[in-house]
Design a protein around this motif. Structure first.
Motif, PDB file in Angstrom:
ATOM      1  N   GLY A 162      -8.650   1.072  -0.586  1.00  0.00           N
ATOM      2  CA  GLY A 162      -8.928   2.439  -1.026  1.00  0.00           C
ATOM      3  C   GLY A 162      -8.629   2.650  -2.495  1.00  0.00           C
ATOM      4  O   GLY A 162      -8.899   1.789  -3.334  1.00  0.00           O
ATOM      5  N   ARG A 163      -8.030   3.789  -2.792  1.00  0.00           N
ATOM      6  CA  ARG A 163      -7.794   4.191  -4.177  1.00  0.00           C
ATOM      7  C   ARG A 163      -6.334   4.587  -4.334  1.00  0.00           C
ATOM      8  O   ARG A 163      -5.717   5.106  -3.399  1.00  0.00           O
ATOM      9  CB  ARG A 163      -8.725   5.367  -4.470  1.00  0.00           C
ATOM     10  N   LEU A 164      -5.788   4.326  -5.494  1.00  0.00           N
ATOM     11  CA  LEU A 164      -4.393   4.674  -5.769  1.00  0.00           C
ATOM     12  C   LEU A 164      -4.211   6.192  -5.683  1.00  0.00           C
ATOM     13  O   LEU A 164      -4.894   6.946  -6.376  1.00  0.00           O
ATOM     14  CB  LEU A 164      -4.010   4.190  -7.167  1.00  0.00           C
ATOM     15  N   LYS A 165      -3.301   6.639  -4.827  1.00  0.00           N
ATOM     16  CA  LYS A 165      -3.077   8.074  -4.696  1.00  0.00           C
ATOM     17  C   LYS A 165      -2.443   8.591  -5.982  1.00  0.00           C
ATOM     18  O   LYS A 165      -1.383   8.128  -6.394  1.00  0.00           O
ATOM     19  CB  LYS A 165      -2.184   8.399  -3.499  1.00  0.00           C
ATOM     20  N   THR A 166      -3.084   9.571  -6.585  1.00  0.00           N
ATOM     21  CA  THR A 166      -2.676  10.079  -7.893  1.00  0.00           C
ATOM     22  C   THR A 166      -2.610  11.591  -7.854  1.00  0.00           C
ATOM     23  O   THR A 166      -3.597  12.260  -7.548  1.00  0.00           O
ATOM     24  CB  THR A 166      -3.673   9.627  -8.982  1.00  0.00           C
ATOM     25  N   TRP A 167      -1.432  12.134  -8.149  1.00  0.00           N
ATOM     26  CA  TRP A 167      -1.223  13.575  -8.226  1.00  0.00           C
ATOM     27  C   TRP A 167      -1.165  14.007  -9.690  1.00  0.00           C
ATOM     28  O   TRP A 167      -0.834  13.212 -10.574  1.00  0.00           O
ATOM     29  CB  TRP A 167       0.097  13.959  -7.596  1.00  0.00           C
ATOM     30  N   ILE A 168      -1.411  15.287  -9.917  1.00  0.00           N
ATOM     31  CA  ILE A 168      -1.141  15.896 -11.220  1.00  0.00           C
ATOM     32  C   ILE A 168       0.063  16.824 -11.055  1.00  0.00           C
ATOM     33  O   ILE A 168       0.051  17.734 -10.218  1.00  0.00           O
ATOM     34  CB  ILE A 168      -2.344  16.715 -11.729  1.00  0.00           C
ATOM     35  N   GLY A 169       1.108  16.579 -11.835  1.00  0.00           N
ATOM     36  CA  GLY A 169       2.275  17.444 -11.824  1.00  0.00           C
ATOM     37  C   GLY A 169       2.050  18.635 -12.750  1.00  0.00           C
ATOM     38  O   GLY A 169       1.678  18.463 -13.912  1.00  0.00           O
ATOM     39  N   VAL A 170       2.290  19.844 -12.232  1.00  0.00           N
ATOM     40  CA  VAL A 170       1.994  21.072 -12.966  1.00  0.00           C
ATOM     41  C   VAL A 170       3.224  21.975 -12.963  1.00  0.00           C
ATOM     42  O   VAL A 170       3.834  22.198 -11.916  1.00  0.00           O
ATOM     43  CB  VAL A 170       0.796  21.817 -12.329  1.00  0.00           C
ATOM     44  N   GLY A 171       3.557  22.490 -14.144  1.00  0.00           N
ATOM     45  CA  GLY A 171       4.701  23.381 -14.254  1.00  0.00           C
ATOM     46  C   GLY A 171       4.366  24.851 -14.135  1.00  0.00           C
ATOM     47  O   GLY A 171       5.261  25.683 -14.108  1.00  0.00           O
ATOM     48  N   GLY A 172       3.079  25.196 -14.100  1.00  0.00           N
ATOM     49  CA  GLY A 172       2.735  26.596 -13.898  1.00  0.00           C
ATOM     50  C   GLY A 172       1.794  27.186 -14.923  1.00  0.00           C
ATOM     51  O   GLY A 172       1.930  28.349 -15.297  1.00  0.00           O
ATOM     52  N   THR A 173       0.800  26.424 -15.398  1.00  0.00           N
ATOM     53  CA  THR A 173      -0.223  26.992 -16.282  1.00  0.00           C
ATOM     54  C   THR A 173      -1.563  26.927 -15.575  1.00  0.00           C
ATOM     55  O   THR A 173      -1.898  25.910 -14.944  1.00  0.00           O
ATOM     56  CB  THR A 173      -0.323  26.231 -17.618  1.00  0.00           C
ATOM     57  N   PRO A 174      -2.364  27.974 -15.638  1.00  0.00           N
ATOM     58  CA  PRO A 174      -3.672  27.963 -14.968  1.00  0.00           C
ATOM     59  C   PRO A 174      -4.561  26.818 -15.431  1.00  0.00           C
ATOM     60  O   PRO A 174      -5.309  26.240 -14.636  1.00  0.00           O
ATOM     61  CB  PRO A 174      -4.271  29.320 -15.337  1.00  0.00           C
ATOM     62  N   GLU A 175      -4.493  26.483 -16.726  1.00  0.00           N
ATOM     63  CA  GLU A 175      -5.346  25.416 -17.257  1.00  0.00           C
ATOM     64  C   GLU A 175      -5.045  24.082 -16.561  1.00  0.00           C
ATOM     65  O   GLU A 175      -5.962  23.312 -16.249  1.00  0.00           O
ATOM     66  CB  GLU A 175      -5.136  25.266 -18.763  1.00  0.00           C
ATOM     67  N   SER A 176      -3.767  23.807 -16.304  1.00  0.00           N
ATOM     68  CA  SER A 176      -3.398  22.557 -15.642  1.00  0.00           C
ATOM     69  C   SER A 176      -3.862  22.531 -14.195  1.00  0.00           C
ATOM     70  O   SER A 176      -4.265  21.484 -13.675  1.00  0.00           O
ATOM     71  CB  SER A 176      -1.876  22.364 -15.711  1.00  0.00           C
ATOM     72  N   VAL A 177      -3.806  23.683 -13.542  1.00  0.00           N
ATOM     73  CA  VAL A 177      -4.274  23.779 -12.156  1.00  0.00           C
ATOM     74  C   VAL A 177      -5.769  23.500 -12.087  1.00  0.00           C
ATOM     75  O   VAL A 177      -6.244  22.719 -11.243  1.00  0.00           O
ATOM     76  CB  VAL A 177      -3.945  25.169 -11.577  1.00  0.00           C
ATOM     77  N   VAL A 178      -6.534  24.121 -12.963  1.00  0.00           N
ATOM     78  CA  VAL A 178      -7.989  23.914 -12.986  1.00  0.00           C
ATOM     79  C   VAL A 178      -8.316  22.468 -13.334  1.00  0.00           C
ATOM     80  O   VAL A 178      -9.230  21.874 -12.756  1.00  0.00           O
ATOM     81  CB  VAL A 178      -8.644  24.894 -13.977  1.00  0.00           C
ATOM     82  N   GLY A 232       0.778  -1.243   0.000  1.00  0.00           N
ATOM     83  CA  GLY A 232       0.000   0.000   0.000  1.00  0.00           C
ATOM     84  C   GLY A 232       0.798   1.276   0.000  1.00  0.00           C
ATOM     85  O   GLY A 232       0.274   2.326   0.365  1.00  0.00           O
ATOM     86  N   ARG A 233       2.047   1.252  -0.492  1.00  0.00           N
ATOM     87  CA  ARG A 233       2.894   2.448  -0.442  1.00  0.00           C
ATOM     88  C   ARG A 233       3.032   3.162  -1.780  1.00  0.00           C
ATOM     89  O   ARG A 233       3.792   4.126  -1.892  1.00  0.00           O
ATOM     90  CB  ARG A 233       4.290   2.081   0.081  1.00  0.00           C
ATOM     91  N   ALA A 234       2.329   2.742  -2.799  1.00  0.00           N
ATOM     92  CA  ALA A 234       2.516   3.314  -4.134  1.00  0.00           C
ATOM     93  C   ALA A 234       1.665   4.555  -4.338  1.00  0.00           C
ATOM     94  O   ALA A 234       0.544   4.659  -3.830  1.00  0.00           O
ATOM     95  CB  ALA A 234       2.177   2.277  -5.203  1.00  0.00           C
ATOM     96  N   GLU A 235       2.198   5.494  -5.077  1.00  0.00           N
ATOM     97  CA  GLU A 235       1.434   6.627  -5.588  1.00  0.00           C
ATOM     98  C   GLU A 235       2.061   7.046  -6.901  1.00  0.00           C
ATOM     99  O   GLU A 235       3.200   6.692  -7.205  1.00  0.00           O
ATOM    100  CB  GLU A 235       1.387   7.785  -4.599  1.00  0.00           C
ATOM    101  N   VAL A 236       1.322   7.791  -7.702  1.00  0.00           N
ATOM    102  CA  VAL A 236       1.797   8.186  -9.019  1.00  0.00           C
ATOM    103  C   VAL A 236       1.561   9.675  -9.215  1.00  0.00           C
ATOM    104  O   VAL A 236       0.525  10.205  -8.787  1.00  0.00           O
ATOM    105  CB  VAL A 236       1.108   7.357 -10.134  1.00  0.00           C
ATOM    106  N   ILE A 237       2.552  10.341  -9.797  1.00  0.00           N
ATOM    107  CA  ILE A 237       2.392  11.734 -10.214  1.00  0.00           C
ATOM    108  C   ILE A 237       2.360  11.739 -11.737  1.00  0.00           C
ATOM    109  O   ILE A 237       3.340  11.359 -12.390  1.00  0.00           O
ATOM    110  CB  ILE A 237       3.536  12.624  -9.687  1.00  0.00           C
ATOM    111  N   LEU A 238       1.231  12.138 -12.290  1.00  0.00           N
ATOM    112  CA  LEU A 238       1.037  12.130 -13.741  1.00  0.00           C
ATOM    113  C   LEU A 238       1.352  13.515 -14.302  1.00  0.00           C
ATOM    114  O   LEU A 238       0.997  14.535 -13.710  1.00  0.00           O
ATOM    115  CB  LEU A 238      -0.409  11.772 -14.077  1.00  0.00           C
ATOM    116  N   GLY A 239       1.995  13.537 -15.464  1.00  0.00           N
ATOM    117  CA  GLY A 239       2.281  14.808 -16.098  1.00  0.00           C
ATOM    118  C   GLY A 239       2.516  14.636 -17.584  1.00  0.00           C
ATOM    119  O   GLY A 239       2.547  13.520 -18.107  1.00  0.00           O
ATOM    120  N   ARG A 240       2.683  15.764 -18.242  1.00  0.00           N
ATOM    121  CA  ARG A 240       2.987  15.747 -19.668  1.00  0.00           C
ATOM    122  C   ARG A 240       4.482  15.650 -19.911  1.00  0.00           C
ATOM    123  O   ARG A 240       4.920  15.265 -20.989  1.00  0.00           O
ATOM    124  CB  ARG A 240       2.411  16.999 -20.337  1.00  0.00           C
TER     125      ARG A 240
END
Length: 340
Positions: free
Chosen positions: A171-187, A104-112
């Motif tokens: 539960g559910r796989l913890k998943t982050w979104i990696g963002v470099g600094g665009t408002p569209e990605s934050v939203v 149960g220690r895995a998580e993923v950060i998704l990005g472009r």
């Protein structure tokens, strides 16, 4: 409590004579670095995905599985997984498998991804850069629900009531979104109710405060619960400020200039390096100096995790191990003390 982690891209390092190490040795060294981090109580280790000569890790989940077998508590993830050039279902399956292997220690950060080598390597067109990420993220979020998936888009055949295995055990796989600094990605991250990881690699970190505020306001407008926000930034810890500068500078400049030559940046000057340490997003110095700077960023942005990208170009493995030791033993407790 603030989570504190480490990130590396598996930068190809040099030995004592200055010779570049084989990629295989660098991967073994990264595993040892993660084992040390686990023993020190560091909360997270993130491995970046790259497909180029100067970074050794192209299959982070495989390296993370090796780390899982030798560690007990550290959380295991990426920094980042380039979802645009991968298959969302296979990404989920690999991380669900890692989650099982690590209890149960895995998580993923998704990005472009800020590098584009994976697109031609895997047969994707760069003119579909935005569409690929948007549609693949949409499908990934459907798979996260761990229910039969019915989905249709323009980049692959539709799915009708398809099950995806293995499921995440708890539960559910913890998943982050990696963002470099665009408002569209934050939203977008707020829209999918996924935690936000800000990649702040240059300039005053406080300039990202409006993005955190936008993320919060989007959740409020959508009446969804606020999700965690984290920061990923480069840095290095040594016994003193002067030692940290001396050990880090040439390796950092070499990496920066090599990438800059591809992107049209001028060579890095020492004055820019010093500005990034004093006022920017380079967390470099003694444990006290680094701790104070991390605490200031955490307070300014209200984040719940800070990940230090501790590797830099050819900086040797032995130096990285010392940096990790100081980060775990001295920086982390001092940051938490400063935050009170």
């Amino acid at each position: 409590m603030l989570e504190m982690g480490l990130d590396t891209f598996g930068d190809v390092t040099a030995d004592a004579s200055g010779q570049m190490l084989p990629h295989a040795q660098v991967i073994r060294d990264v595993i040892e670095e993660a084992v040390l981090a686990d023993s020190l109580g560091i909360d997270f280790i993130g491995l970046g995905e790259h497909h180029r000569a100067d970074f050794a890790i192209s299959a982070p989940e495989t390296v993370l599985a090796a780390i899982a077998g030798r560690t007990n508590r550290i959380r295991l993830g990426t920094a980042v997984t380039v979802l645009s050039s991968d298959d969302p279902i296979r990404v989920f399956q690999r991380f669900a498998t890692l989650d099982a292997a690590s209890n149960g220690r895995a998580e993923v950060i998704l990005g472009r991804g800020s590098f584009t080598e994976s697109f031609p390597l895997f047969g994707f067109a760069l003119d579909q850069y935005e569409r690929l990420f948007q549609e693949k993220l949409d499908l990934f979020v459907e798979v996260l629900k761990q229910e039969p998936v019915t989905w249709e888009g323009s980049i692959r055949p539709p799915l009708a009531n398809q099950r995806v295995f293995p499921p995440v055990e708890h539960g559910r796989l913890k998943t982050w979104i990696g963002v470099g600094g665009t408002p569209e990605s934050v939203v977008r991250a707020a829209y999918y109710q996924l935690p936000l990881m800000l990649a702040i690699i240059g300039g005053d970190p406080q300039r990202f405060a409006p993005y955190v505020d936008l993320y919060r306001r989007t959740h409020e407008q959508r009446k969804t619960p606020m999700q965690p926000v984290g920061v990923h930034s480069p840095g290095y810890v040594a016994a003193t400020d002067a030692q940290a500068r001396e050990e880090f500078w040439l390796h950092y400049k070499g990496m920066r200039d090599r990438i800059g030559a591809e992107r049209g940046w001028p060579p890095m000057e020492k004055a820019e390096f010093e500005r990034e340490i004093a006022h920017g997003s380079l967390y470099l110095g003694s444990p006290e100096t680094v701790a104070r700077k991390i605490a200031a960023t955490v307070k300014a942005l209200g984040v719940s995790r800070f990940d230090l990208k501790y590797s830099a170009g050819t900086l040797p493995h032995a130096k990285l191990m010392t940096c990790i030791e100081l980060y775990g033993r001295e920086v982390m407790p001092r940051v938490r003390e400063l935050l009170g």
